[in-house]
Write an enzyme that holds these catalytic residues in place. Structure first.
Site, PDB file in Angstrom:
ATOM      1  N   GLY A 279       0.809  -1.216   0.000  1.00 23.10           N
ATOM      2  CA  GLY A 279       0.000   0.000   0.000  1.00 23.10           C
ATOM      3  C   GLY A 279       0.838   1.260   0.000  1.00 23.10           C
ATOM      4  CE  LYS A 280       6.432   0.067   2.706  1.00 22.94           C
ATOM      5  NZ  LYS A 280       7.797  -0.533   2.787  1.00 22.94           N
ATOM      6  CG  LEU A 281       4.126   2.985  -5.438  1.00 21.63           C
ATOM      7  CD1 LEU A 281       5.145   2.863  -4.315  1.00 21.63           C
ATOM      8  CD2 LEU A 281       4.661   2.356  -6.716  1.00 21.63           C
TER       9      LEU A 281
END
Length: 311
Positions: A279-281
């Protein structure tokens, strides 16, 4: 020409006098391997810089300043193409060394390191740095630290801003001038950190390792979109990518320049697709990794993108 497999590979053509942007476009027509990835990186970087709503991160790892890349980063800050910089302490140490008038020198990786040690010369592959530079660095740093009031607590970013305000050139100087925060979460892993330890033996000043996180995360929450250029990996890469874990959305743009392999499981070689799984991108983010020597890929990426923007 296209087929069910995709578009056809075009043979790249080069000619005298072509610009960097034109060369990268030819690599894009060929579309193969890291040449094609570099073309994608320029497309993403251009889109990110044209997005007025995007908070722009820049991660700096590896011995980039000794390798002559510090000027590129300083110019990007001056152009307001970096909103937040996250760096290793080593790069900032070498930035200060250059800014106080010392120099790194071209050497050879084949000279005896035992002889270099005898002569008081430090080697970074084929770059040499004499011990005299660290003597001047110590004098400068102790003078800066001595200006801190006894009993004070200061964040790492504020400390780096103070250092930058005492310099006229380089990354920290441009960041201080532009009001761009510089984060260095592992600053103790550097000569800047060692000099602070030396100072702390006779002075009572606290450098807070956590004070920067509130301001950085506040900006992440406020940003409508975010993008990141990641040169190398290590702490700067993770510090940047993890900043969006606390928000509802991840990064919308990301470009990684690295020479590390993904199949060993290390963070520095980890793909941006892997970051997407955390979920970092965002699921819709445009992202690409360009494998290779960043002293080649970074100048090409920046030059081609600036050409496009100014054209």
């Amino acid at each position: 020409m296209t087929s069910r497999y995709g578009s056809a590979v075009e043979q790249a053509k080069v000619r005298p006098g072509m610009t960097v942007s034109e060369l990268v476009d030819e690599l894009g027509k060929a579309g193969a391997y890291n040449g094609g990835s570099l073309w994608q990186a320029v497309n993403i970087y251009e889109q990110m810089l044209r997005d007025d709503k995007a908070l722009k991160f820049f991660g700096l790892s590896g011995a980039m300043v000794p390798g002559g890349m510090g000027g590129i980063v300083a110019d990007l800050i001056k152009r307001r193409h970096i909103d937040l910089l996250v760096s290793t302490g080593a790069n900032l140490t070498h930035d200060v060394i250059e800014a106080i008038g010392c120099h790194h020198y071209h050497g050879s990786a084949h000279i005896s390191d035992a002889d270099l040690c005898e002569e008081g010369v430090n080697r970074i592959y084929d770059i040499f740095l004499p011990n005299e530079a660290f003597i001047r660095f110590e004098e400068f740093m102790q003078d800066v630290y001595s200006s801190l009031p006894e009993g004070a607590t200061i964040s790492i970013a504020d400390l780096l801003n103070l250092i930058g305000s005492r310099l006229k050139t380089g990354i920290l100087a441009e960041a201080a001038e532009a009001g761009v925060p510089v984060y260095c979460p592992a600053i103790q892993d550097s000569m800047i950190g060692l000099q602070y330890w030396l100072f702390s033996q006779t002075h009572n000043v606290t450098v807070s390792a956590f004070a920067d996180m509130s301001g950085m995360l506040d900006r992440c929450f406020e940003a409508q979109r975010a993008g990141a250029i990641l040169v190398g990996g290590g702490v700067p890469k993770n510090y940047i990518l993890q900043s969006k874990l606390m928000t509802e959305t991840g990064f919308d743009y990301a470009v990684q320049l690295t020479g590390d392999r993904p199949d060993l499981g290390g963070l520095s070689g980890a793909t941006l697709e892997e970051a997407r799984s955390w979920g970092k991108l965002t699921c819709e983010a445009t992202a690409v990794t360009v494998y290779g020597d960043a002293t080649i890929t970074l100048p090409l990426l920046v030059a081609a993108t600036l050409e496009r923007l100014e054209r």
